[in-house]
Design an enzyme around this catalytic site. Sequence first.
Site, PDB file in Angstrom:
ATOM      1  CG  ASP A  73      49.621  40.221  33.942  1.00 34.50           C
ATOM      2  OD1 ASP A  73      49.783  41.240  33.387  1.00 34.50           O
ATOM      3  OD2 ASP A  73      48.901  39.405  33.755  1.00 34.50           O
ATOM      4  CG  ASP A  96      42.583  41.442  32.470  1.00 34.17           C
ATOM      5  OD1 ASP A  96      42.078  40.564  33.243  1.00 34.17           O
ATOM      6  OD2 ASP A  96      42.048  41.923  31.434  1.00 34.17           O
ATOM      7  CG  ASP A 112      47.508  35.944  32.382  1.00 37.45           C
ATOM      8  OD1 ASP A 112      47.780  37.077  32.766  1.00 37.45           O
ATOM      9  OD2 ASP A 112      46.744  35.848  31.460  1.00 37.45           O
TER      10      ASP A 112
END
Length: 254
Positions: A10, A12, A206
Amino acid sequence: MKNYKGFLIDLDGTMYKGTEKIQAAISFVQQLQAQDLPYLFVTNNSTKPPSDVAAKLVSMGVPCTADHVFTTSMATANYLKEQNASRKIYAIGEEGLYLALEAAGFELVESDADFVVMGMDRDITYEKLTRGALHIRNGAKFVATNGDVALPTERGFLPGAGSLISVLSVTTGVTPTFIGKPEPIIVEQAIEVLGTAKEDTLMIGDNYATDILAGINAGIDSLLVFTGVTTKKDLETIDKLPTLTMDSLAEYDL
Ligand SMILES: [Mg+2]
Protein backbone atom coordinates in the site's frame (compact mmCIF):
# COMPACT_ATOMS: atom_id res chain seq x y z
CA MET A 1 8.44 -16.30 9.60
CA LYS A 2 7.60 -17.53 6.13
CA ASN A 3 9.87 -16.57 3.25
CA TYR A 4 7.64 -14.54 0.98
CA LYS A 5 8.68 -14.12 -2.66
CA GLY A 6 6.39 -11.30 -3.81
CA PHE A 7 5.03 -8.18 -2.11
CA LEU A 8 1.92 -6.07 -2.68
CA ILE A 9 2.43 -2.79 -0.87
CA ASP A 10 0.00 0.00 0.00
CA LEU A 11 1.10 3.62 -0.36
CA ASP A 12 -0.38 6.26 1.96
CA GLY A 13 0.25 5.35 5.60
CA THR A 14 2.64 2.59 4.52
CA MET A 15 5.31 4.23 2.29
CA TYR A 16 4.58 7.85 3.28
CA LYS A 17 2.12 10.00 5.15
CA GLY A 18 0.99 12.71 2.76
CA THR A 19 4.28 14.41 1.89
CA GLU A 20 6.25 12.86 4.78
CA LYS A 21 8.39 9.78 4.01
CA ILE A 22 8.29 6.61 6.11
CA GLN A 23 12.00 5.81 6.01
CA ALA A 24 11.75 2.22 7.30
CA ALA A 25 9.40 1.37 4.42
CA ILE A 26 11.67 3.03 1.87
CA SER A 27 14.68 1.04 3.14
CA PHE A 28 12.58 -2.13 3.01
CA VAL A 29 11.73 -1.59 -0.68
CA GLN A 30 15.37 -0.76 -1.43
CA GLN A 31 16.25 -4.18 0.03
CA LEU A 32 13.54 -5.88 -2.04
CA GLN A 33 15.06 -4.37 -5.16
CA ALA A 34 18.61 -5.33 -4.12
CA GLN A 35 17.46 -8.93 -3.59
CA ASP A 36 15.48 -9.04 -6.85
CA LEU A 37 12.23 -9.72 -5.00
CA PRO A 38 9.22 -8.53 -7.02
CA TYR A 39 6.95 -5.84 -5.54
CA LEU A 40 3.95 -3.89 -6.71
CA PHE A 41 2.39 -0.81 -5.13
CA VAL A 42 -1.36 -1.31 -4.96
CA THR A 43 -3.41 1.83 -4.47
CA ASN A 44 -7.10 2.71 -4.25
CA ASN A 45 -6.25 6.19 -5.53
CA SER A 46 -7.88 6.32 -8.98
CA THR A 47 -6.94 9.91 -9.82
CA LYS A 48 -3.34 9.61 -11.03
CA PRO A 49 -1.70 7.62 -13.81
CA PRO A 50 1.01 5.16 -12.64
CA SER A 51 3.82 7.35 -13.99
CA ASP A 52 2.80 10.19 -11.62
CA VAL A 53 2.64 7.80 -8.66
CA ALA A 54 6.09 6.42 -9.55
CA ALA A 55 7.54 9.94 -9.85
CA LYS A 56 6.41 10.79 -6.30
CA LEU A 57 7.96 7.56 -4.96
CA VAL A 58 11.23 8.11 -6.84
CA SER A 59 11.43 11.65 -5.39
CA MET A 60 11.31 10.01 -1.94
CA GLY A 61 14.12 7.59 -2.76
CA VAL A 62 11.95 4.55 -3.51
CA PRO A 63 13.19 2.43 -6.42
CA CYS A 64 10.12 2.52 -8.65
CA THR A 65 8.96 2.70 -12.26
CA ALA A 66 5.41 2.97 -13.61
CA ASP A 67 5.49 -0.86 -13.89
CA HIS A 68 5.69 -1.09 -10.10
CA VAL A 69 2.36 0.71 -9.69
CA PHE A 70 -1.09 -0.84 -9.87
CA THR A 71 -3.97 1.59 -9.38
CA THR A 72 -7.63 0.82 -8.91
CA SER A 73 -8.25 2.58 -12.24
CA MET A 74 -6.03 -0.01 -13.97
CA ALA A 75 -7.79 -2.82 -12.10
CA THR A 76 -11.17 -1.40 -13.12
CA ALA A 77 -10.14 -1.25 -16.78
CA ASN A 78 -8.87 -4.86 -16.58
CA TYR A 79 -12.07 -5.98 -14.91
CA LEU A 80 -14.20 -4.43 -17.67
CA LYS A 81 -12.02 -6.08 -20.30
CA GLU A 82 -12.48 -9.46 -18.61
CA GLN A 83 -16.26 -8.92 -18.66
CA ASN A 84 -16.02 -8.47 -22.42
CA ALA A 85 -17.72 -5.21 -21.70
CA SER A 86 -18.95 -3.16 -24.58
CA ARG A 87 -16.63 -0.33 -25.49
CA LYS A 88 -18.95 2.53 -24.47
CA ILE A 89 -18.38 3.92 -21.02
CA TYR A 90 -19.63 7.00 -19.24
CA ALA A 91 -16.81 7.73 -16.80
CA ILE A 92 -16.86 10.07 -13.82
CA GLY A 93 -13.39 10.54 -12.39
CA GLU A 94 -10.02 12.13 -12.98
CA GLU A 95 -7.12 11.71 -15.39
CA GLY A 96 -5.95 8.39 -13.90
CA LEU A 97 -9.31 6.76 -14.62
CA TYR A 98 -9.77 8.23 -18.10
CA LEU A 99 -6.27 7.23 -19.21
CA ALA A 100 -6.59 3.67 -17.86
CA LEU A 101 -9.94 3.13 -19.63
CA GLU A 102 -8.68 4.58 -22.91
CA ALA A 103 -5.47 2.51 -22.72
CA ALA A 104 -7.66 -0.59 -22.39
CA GLY A 105 -9.49 0.37 -25.58
CA PHE A 106 -12.72 1.71 -24.18
CA GLU A 107 -14.61 4.59 -25.73
CA LEU A 108 -15.60 7.33 -23.28
CA VAL A 109 -19.06 8.56 -24.24
CA GLU A 110 -21.63 11.05 -22.97
CA SER A 111 -24.69 9.24 -24.38
CA ASP A 112 -25.73 5.60 -24.99
CA ALA A 113 -23.35 4.25 -22.34
CA ASP A 114 -23.42 0.56 -21.45
CA PHE A 115 -21.36 1.10 -18.31
CA VAL A 116 -21.10 3.91 -15.81
CA VAL A 117 -17.66 3.82 -14.21
CA MET A 118 -17.04 6.09 -11.28
CA GLY A 119 -14.00 6.99 -9.21
CA MET A 120 -12.78 9.97 -7.21
CA ASP A 121 -13.65 13.24 -8.93
CA ARG A 122 -12.63 16.47 -7.25
CA ASP A 123 -14.50 18.38 -9.97
CA ILE A 124 -17.78 16.56 -9.45
CA THR A 125 -20.86 18.45 -10.63
CA TYR A 126 -24.62 17.99 -10.47
CA GLU A 127 -24.64 17.48 -14.25
CA LYS A 128 -22.14 14.58 -14.09
CA LEU A 129 -24.19 12.89 -11.35
CA THR A 130 -27.36 13.48 -13.35
CA ARG A 131 -25.93 11.85 -16.47
CA GLY A 132 -24.56 8.92 -14.48
CA ALA A 133 -27.90 8.36 -12.77
CA LEU A 134 -29.84 8.52 -16.05
CA HIS A 135 -27.49 6.03 -17.74
CA ILE A 136 -27.90 3.61 -14.83
CA ARG A 137 -31.69 4.02 -14.91
CA ASN A 138 -31.53 3.27 -18.64
CA GLY A 139 -29.79 -0.03 -17.91
CA ALA A 140 -26.08 0.81 -17.88
CA LYS A 141 -24.09 -1.37 -15.46
CA PHE A 142 -22.50 0.46 -12.54
CA VAL A 143 -18.83 -0.13 -11.64
CA ALA A 144 -16.88 1.84 -9.03
CA THR A 145 -13.13 2.07 -8.47
CA ASN A 146 -13.27 2.00 -4.66
CA GLY A 147 -15.57 2.58 -1.75
CA ASP A 148 -13.34 4.61 0.60
CA VAL A 149 -15.74 7.08 2.22
CA ALA A 150 -13.10 9.34 3.75
CA LEU A 151 -9.69 10.58 2.61
CA PRO A 152 -7.22 11.26 5.40
CA THR A 153 -5.35 14.52 4.68
CA GLU A 154 -3.52 17.26 6.56
CA ARG A 155 -6.86 19.14 6.65
CA GLY A 156 -8.67 16.18 8.20
CA PHE A 157 -10.96 13.58 6.65
CA LEU A 158 -12.30 14.72 3.28
CA PRO A 159 -15.08 13.08 1.23
CA GLY A 160 -13.66 10.02 -0.57
CA ALA A 161 -14.70 8.27 -3.78
CA GLY A 162 -17.18 6.12 -1.86
CA SER A 163 -19.03 9.19 -0.61
CA LEU A 164 -19.45 10.58 -4.12
CA ILE A 165 -20.39 7.14 -5.49
CA SER A 166 -23.05 6.78 -2.80
CA VAL A 167 -24.95 9.69 -4.37
CA LEU A 168 -25.46 7.59 -7.51
CA SER A 169 -26.31 4.43 -5.54
CA VAL A 170 -28.87 6.25 -3.42
CA THR A 171 -30.37 8.00 -6.44
CA THR A 172 -30.71 4.86 -8.54
CA GLY A 173 -31.05 2.14 -5.90
CA VAL A 174 -28.22 0.28 -7.65
CA THR A 175 -25.13 -0.80 -5.72
CA PRO A 176 -22.04 -0.75 -7.95
CA THR A 177 -19.47 -3.50 -8.35
CA PHE A 178 -16.49 -2.23 -6.37
CA ILE A 179 -12.98 -3.06 -7.62
CA GLY A 180 -10.50 -1.58 -5.12
CA LYS A 181 -9.41 -2.82 -1.69
CA PRO A 182 -11.00 -4.52 0.34
CA GLU A 183 -12.45 -6.30 -2.70
CA PRO A 184 -10.40 -9.31 -3.82
CA ILE A 185 -10.62 -8.24 -7.49
CA ILE A 186 -7.74 -5.74 -7.33
CA VAL A 187 -5.54 -8.13 -5.30
CA GLU A 188 -6.13 -11.07 -7.62
CA GLN A 189 -5.16 -8.93 -10.61
CA ALA A 190 -2.13 -7.52 -8.78
CA ILE A 191 -0.89 -11.05 -8.01
CA GLU A 192 -1.18 -11.86 -11.70
CA VAL A 193 0.86 -8.77 -12.60
CA LEU A 194 3.45 -9.65 -9.96
CA GLY A 195 3.70 -13.21 -11.25
CA THR A 196 4.26 -14.94 -7.90
CA ALA A 197 2.24 -17.82 -6.46
CA LYS A 198 -0.59 -16.83 -4.10
CA GLU A 199 0.95 -18.66 -1.16
CA ASP A 200 4.26 -16.82 -1.63
CA THR A 201 2.69 -13.36 -1.84
CA LEU A 202 2.28 -10.94 1.07
CA MET A 203 -0.08 -7.96 1.20
CA ILE A 204 1.40 -5.10 3.26
CA GLY A 205 -0.63 -2.10 4.43
CA ASP A 206 -1.59 0.22 7.28
CA ASN A 207 -5.37 -0.01 7.00
CA TYR A 208 -7.14 -3.12 8.29
CA ALA A 209 -10.45 -2.27 6.61
CA THR A 210 -8.93 -1.99 3.14
CA ASP A 211 -5.43 -3.52 2.79
CA ILE A 212 -5.70 -6.39 5.25
CA LEU A 213 -9.28 -7.35 4.40
CA ALA A 214 -8.34 -7.28 0.71
CA GLY A 215 -5.56 -9.78 1.46
CA ILE A 216 -7.89 -11.95 3.55
CA ASN A 217 -10.66 -11.78 0.92
CA ALA A 218 -8.20 -12.80 -1.80
CA GLY A 219 -6.83 -15.64 0.34
CA ILE A 220 -3.27 -14.40 0.79
CA ASP A 221 -1.17 -13.59 3.86
CA SER A 222 -1.11 -10.04 5.14
CA LEU A 223 1.12 -7.76 7.18
CA LEU A 224 -0.35 -4.80 9.06
CA VAL A 225 2.11 -2.00 9.83
CA PHE A 226 1.19 0.44 12.58
CA THR A 227 2.44 3.50 10.67
CA GLY A 228 -0.95 4.74 9.49
CA VAL A 229 -4.65 4.29 10.03
CA THR A 230 -5.13 1.11 12.12
CA THR A 231 -3.86 0.98 15.71
CA LYS A 232 -3.06 -1.97 17.98
CA LYS A 233 -6.15 -1.09 19.99
CA ASP A 234 -8.34 -1.35 16.86
CA LEU A 235 -7.22 -4.97 16.43
CA GLU A 236 -8.55 -5.96 19.89
CA THR A 237 -12.11 -6.05 18.55
CA ILE A 238 -11.32 -7.83 15.27
CA ASP A 239 -11.87 -11.56 14.61
CA LYS A 240 -9.83 -12.26 11.48
CA LEU A 241 -6.39 -10.99 12.34
CA PRO A 242 -3.64 -10.16 9.82
CA THR A 243 -1.00 -12.88 9.44
CA LEU A 244 1.69 -10.51 10.76
CA THR A 245 1.82 -7.14 12.51
CA MET A 246 4.79 -4.78 12.91
CA ASP A 247 5.40 -1.32 14.34
CA SER A 248 7.35 -0.57 11.17
CA LEU A 249 8.92 -2.39 8.24
CA ALA A 250 12.32 -2.00 9.98
CA GLU A 251 11.28 -5.19 11.83
CA TYR A 252 11.01 -7.19 8.61
CA ASP A 253 13.94 -9.57 8.31
CA LEU A 254 14.47 -10.19 4.62
MG1 LIG B 1 -2.84 3.19 3.42
